[in-house]
Motif scaffolding. Structure first.
Motif, short mmCIF file in Angstrom:
data_model
loop_
_atom_site.label_atom_id
_atom_site.label_comp_id
_atom_site.label_asym_id
_atom_site.label_seq_id
_atom_site.Cartn_x
_atom_site.Cartn_y
_atom_site.Cartn_z
N HIS A 1 0.86 -1.18 0.00
CA HIS A 1 0.00 0.00 0.00
C HIS A 1 0.90 1.24 0.00
O HIS A 1 1.42 1.64 1.03
CB HIS A 1 -0.90 -0.03 1.25
N ALA B 1 3.11 0.56 3.69
CA ALA B 1 2.89 -0.66 4.47
C ALA B 1 2.71 -1.84 3.51
O ALA B 1 2.13 -1.70 2.43
CB ALA B 1 1.67 -0.52 5.37
N ALA C 1 1.51 -6.09 3.41
CA ALA C 1 0.70 -7.03 4.18
C ALA C 1 0.52 -8.32 3.41
O ALA C 1 0.54 -8.36 2.18
CB ALA C 1 -0.67 -6.42 4.50
N THR D 1 -7.19 -9.16 2.29
CA THR D 1 -5.94 -8.60 2.79
C THR D 1 -6.00 -7.07 2.82
O THR D 1 -5.56 -6.43 3.78
CB THR D 1 -4.74 -9.06 1.93
N GLU D 2 -6.57 -6.50 1.78
CA GLU D 2 -6.65 -5.03 1.72
C GLU D 2 -7.61 -4.49 2.78
O GLU D 2 -7.35 -3.46 3.40
CB GLU D 2 -7.10 -4.57 0.33
N LEU E 1 -5.72 -4.51 6.00
CA LEU E 1 -4.74 -3.43 6.06
C LEU E 1 -5.42 -2.07 6.24
O LEU E 1 -4.97 -1.24 7.04
CB LEU E 1 -3.89 -3.42 4.79
N TYR F 1 -6.34 -1.74 9.74
CA TYR F 1 -5.17 -1.42 10.56
C TYR F 1 -4.84 0.07 10.45
O TYR F 1 -4.54 0.73 11.46
CB TYR F 1 -3.98 -2.26 10.14
N ILE G 1 1.45 -7.52 8.99
CA ILE G 1 1.55 -6.19 8.38
C ILE G 1 2.90 -5.60 8.77
O ILE G 1 3.25 -5.59 9.96
CB ILE G 1 0.42 -5.27 8.88
N ASP H 1 4.52 -2.22 8.95
CA ASP H 1 4.26 -0.78 8.94
C ASP H 1 5.61 -0.07 9.02
O ASP H 1 6.12 0.22 10.09
CB ASP H 1 3.38 -0.43 10.14
#
Length: 655
Positions: free
Chosen positions: A91, A96, A98, A127-128, A131, A134, A153, A155
Motif C-alpha cells: 500500500h 505498508a 501485508a 488482505t486489503e 490493512l 489497521y 503487516i 508498517d
C-alpha cells in the motif's frame, strides 16, 4: 526513512483465470532487526517450495525492503470476489506491506465502517480490508474482524510489525524472535534451514508426544519457535515484542427471550449464517459426513443453500463401523445428493502419508485426522473440490453433548421444580431420580469432591502401565500428572458453560484445525469449520443452559433447530454409538509402518524403554480382541505409531 519495496511476482497456470479471488494463502515474513540482510541469506524461491512442497501455488510472489525485510506469499484460487489479490500487498500511500491467509465473514460491515461503497466492495480483497482496518484503528483492527484469519503487516512508517490470529485458531501462525531477526510464517517448514534461526528440538515436547500430551496453545516442537495463540496479536518494534490477547472466551451476558421457541429461532439464524457464509467457492464443495448429528447438519444445510447446484456438492465418509453407512446414506437420500464417496478402507501408503505430513507440517502430526483423512483430500483434489466443510467443534460448544451437567447445575442451585420437569420418566421415576441426585450432591459437597471422572480414570489407569517412556523422563517432565489430567474431564463440574470454557476449550481444538488445515492446503483444499464460528460459540455461551437438555436428551436446542432439515433418524438419535467397529486389523499398525527397534533414530534412546517397546511389538499379534488385551493392543499401537513418527521426523531433520 523511505520504503523501497520491490515486487517479484510468479504466476502459475491459474493466473490466466479471470475474475477469481485467491483463498488458499500461505505466507512468510523475514525481518532483520539489526541491519541489511546478507546478499543470499534467504532464498525466496526455496521458501516457496517449502511452504508448498507438493502442489505448486497458483500464484506466488515476494516483496523485498532495502535488504532488511522479505515478505513472501503463495496463493491458491477458490472464491470469486475480486479480480486480483496481490501476492503480497503493498500500500504505497502508507508505505505498508501485508499478507494474510484470511476469509472474512463480515465484509459488508467492514466496508461500512471503512466508508467503502457497497458497489465497490468487490474491488477489495480480504488482505486489503485488513490493512485498511489497521490504518484506521491500528492494533485495534482485530476487534473488528470476524472470520478465519492470520496476517502480518509491516508498517515501515511506524517501524512496527503487527501479526494476529483469529478467535478460534483455525489457521496457524508461527514466529521466531531474537535480537537479530523476526520471522513469522504459516508453516514450520519455512523455518527449517533458515539462516539466523536456530532449530533445536524441544525435549519435553518429544516426551509428551510419547504419551499423547504434546498439544499446546503456544509451544511448538522447536525451541525458540512459538505459535501465536488463538485470539492473540503480536506487535514487534525496535525495542520490544508484545504478545497480547485481544479476545477471551468467557461467559456471555445471558440472552433473555420470551420462550424456548425464540431461543430455537435465534440459534437457527446464527447456525444458518455460519454455514452459508462458508459455501462461497467457484469450485466444487465437499463435506465430511460421518452420519453423526454435527456433520449431518453441515451437509444438510449445505445442500439446502446449494439446492440449484447439488452436482457441485460432494460428501466424504468412512465406513469403519457397521451403522455408519446407514446414517450417511440416510442424509444423502434425504438431501438428494448425487456425489457420495464412502471409504471402507484406504489404499494410501502409510509411509508416503507420513513423509508427506513431515514435508507439509515440519513435525510429527499431533491430531490423527490430518493423516487418516488423507483419502478424502486426495480424492477431493482429483474432483477439484477446493472447500471442505467439517462438523468438528460442535461437541465442544454449540451442539454440546454435555447436557448431563444441566441437571447438576439445577440441583446445586435448588431449582427442584425446574429439574423435576426436565428429568426423564414418569412422575414417580422423576421424583426418585431427583432424590438420588440430592443425596449424591450432599455426599460430595455439591459434587466438588469428585477429582476424576470414574470411567475415564479406570481407562487411564489401565493404559498407564503400558507406557514406553523411561521412568527418569516421566519424573523429569511430570508426565504422570500430565497424563492423568485427561481423566479429570467433567469431574466436579456443575456448570455447562464453565466446563466448556475450562475443559473443552483446550489445545486439541486449534491443533486439530492447524494439522488438518495444512494437510488439506497441500492439495489446494481450504478447510472450513462452521460450528466453530465465533458468533455461534458466543451465542452458545449466552443461551440458558436448560435449553440444551430435556428429559434425558442432550443437544436439545440444536435438535429442535435442525428438525425438518436433517433426517429424524439422525436428528433424534440418542448417543454417538455407530455399532461394532471394523475387525481388529483396523487398529493394528499397517505392515508398512512396522520396523525393528534397532532402526529407530539414536536420539530416541534417551526417551524410550527399548526393551518394553520390543516386547510390545512381539506380543501385538497374540493379544485378544477383548478385555485388558484390547487395551494393551490399542496402547501398543499408539506407542508404535508415536515412535515411528518421531524417528522419521528426526531423520527428516538430518536431510
Amino acid at each position: 526513512m523511505s520504503c523501497n519495496w520491490r515486487s517479484r511476482p510468479r504466476a502459475g497456470r491459474a493466473a490466466r483465470v479471470k475474475i477469481r479471488r485467491v483463498r488458499e494463502i500461505v505466507f512468510f515474513f523475514y525481518f532483520s532487526r539489526v541491519g541489511p540482510l546478507s546478499a543470499h541469506r534467504v532464498d525466496p524461491h526455496a521458501v516457496i517450495r517449502r511452504l508448498m512442497p507438493f502442489t505448486p501455488p497458483d500464484k506466488s510472489g515476494f516483496l523485498a525492503n532495502d535488504g532488511k525485510g522479505l515478505l513472501i506469499q503463495c496463493l491458491h484460487w477458490n472464491t470469486a470476489r475480486s479480480r486480483l489479490e496481490p501476492a503480497p500487498l503493498y500500500h504505497a500511500p502508507s508505505q505498508a506491506a501485508a499478507a494474510s491467509w484470511a476469509r472474512l465473514d463480515n465484509r459488508a460491515e467492514l466496508g461500512e465502517k471503512l466508508a467503502i461503497a457497497p458497489a465497490d466492495m468487490h474491488k477489495f480483497c480480504d488482505t486489503e480490508l485488513i490493512l485498511l482496518g489497521y490504518l484506521k484503528w491500528q492494533e485495534a483492527c482485530v476487534d473488528h474482524l470476524i472470520g478465519d484469519f492470520v496476517f502480518v503487516i509491516h508498517d515501515q512508517r511506524h517501524q512496527r510489525i503487527f501479526c494476529a490470529r483469529d478467535h478460534m485458531g483455525v489457521r496457524p501462525l508461527y514466529y521466531y524472535a531474537s535480537d537479530d531477526v523476526f520471522v513469522c510464517a504459516t508453516g514450520l517448514t519455512a523455518f527449517l534451514g533458515l539462516e539466523g534461526v536456530s532449530i533445536e528440538v524441544q525435549q519435553q515436547w518429544v516426551a509428551e508426544y510419547l504419551i499423547h500430551a504434546s498439544m499446546d496453545f503456544e509451544r511448538t516442537p522447536y525451541k525458540g519457535i512459538k505459535k501465536v495463540p488463538p485470539a492473540h496479536c503480536l506487535s514487534v518494534t525496535p525495542d520490544r515484542i508484545l504478545l497480547r490477547r485481544y479476545f477471551e472466551l468467557s461467559p456471555e451476558p445471558p440472552l433473555v427471550l420470551k420462550d424456548s421457541r425464540e431461543y430455537v429461532d435465534a440459534y437457527r439464524t446464527v447456525l444458518e449464517r455460519a454455514i452459508e457464509c462458508r459455501l462461497d467457492s467457484e469450485y466444487a464443495v465437499g463435506t465430511e459426513l460421518s452420519g453423526g448429528i454435527d456433520s449431518s447438519t453441515i451437509t444438510a444445510y449445505a445442500a439446502k443453500f446449494l439446492e440449484r447446484s447439488l452436482s457441485g456438492l460432494h460428501t466424504f465418509a468412512f465406513a469403519f463401523t457397521e451403522l455408519e453407512p446407514q446414517y450417511v446414506l440416510a442424509v444423502s437420500r434425504a438431501c438428494r445428493l448425487p456425489n457420495n464417496h464412502i471409504f471402507a478402507g484406504s489404499e494410501t501408503d502409510p509411509r508416503a502419508v507420513l513423509q508427506r505430513s513431515l514435508n507439509i507440517l515440519g513435525y510429527p502430526v499431533e491430531h490423527g485426522n490430518a493423516t487418516t483423512h488423507e483419502p478424502f483430500y486426495r480424492l477431493a483434489e482429483k474432483l477439484e473440490v477446493r472447500t471442505l466443510l467439517s462438523g468438528f467443534g460442535g461437541d465442544e460448544f454449540a451442539t454440546t453433548i454435555y447436557g448431563h451437567l444441566v441437571p447438576l447445575e439445577m440441583i446445586t442451585k435448588r431449582r427442584f421444580r425446574d429439574l423435576f420437569n426436565i428429568l426423564p420418566g414418569n412422575a414417580l421415576f422423576r421424583f426418585l431420580r431427583l432424590a438420588k441426585m440430592e443425596l449424591r450432591r450432599r455426599r460430595t459437597h455439591n459434587f466438588e469432591n469428585l477429582v476424576y471422572n470414574t470411567q475415564f480414570h479406570k481407562a487411564f489407569r489401565m493404559r498407564w502401565p503400558h507406557r514406553i517412556v523411561r521412568e527418569e523422563v516421566v519424573k523429569k517432565y511430570g508426565l504422570e500428572e500430565r497424563f492423568f489430567d485427561g481423566a479429570r474431564f467433567d469431574a466436579g463440574y456443575t456448570d455447562l458453560k464453565r466446563f466448556a470454557l475450562e475443559r473443552r476449550w483446550r489445545p486439541f481444538v486449534p491443533t486439530r484445525m492447524e494439522n488438518c488445515t495444512l494437510m488439506a492446503a497441500g492439495r489446494r483444499i481450504e478447510y472450513r469449520w462452521p460450528l466453530l464460528d465465533i458468533r455461534l460459540v458466543r451465542l452458545f455461551l449466552s443461551v440458558p443452559s436448560e435449553e440444551q437438555y430435556y428429559r434425558g436428551t442432550n443437544r436439545y436446542l440444536h435438535r429442535r433447530a435442525i428438525d425438518g432439515i436433517v433426517p429424524k433418524m439422525v436428528t433424534w438419535k440418542q448417543g454417538k454409538n455407530m455399532g461394532t467397529a471394523m475387525p481388529p486389523d483396523h487398529h493394528k499398525p499397517n505392515s508398512l509402518l512396522q520396523f525393528s527397534v534397532s532402526d529407530l533414530h539414536p536420539a530416541l534412546a534417551e526417551y524410550i524403554d527399548a526393551g518394553k517397546l520390543g516386547q510390545q511389538m512381539d506380543q501385538l499379534s497374540s493379544l485378544r480382541d477383548n478385555g485388558e488385551d484390547l487395551i494393551r493392543r490399542m496402547q501398543s499401537v499408539r506407542n508404535i505409531r508415536a515412535v515411528t513418527y518421531l524417528s522419521s521426523w528426526m531423520k527428516y531433520l538430518e536431510i
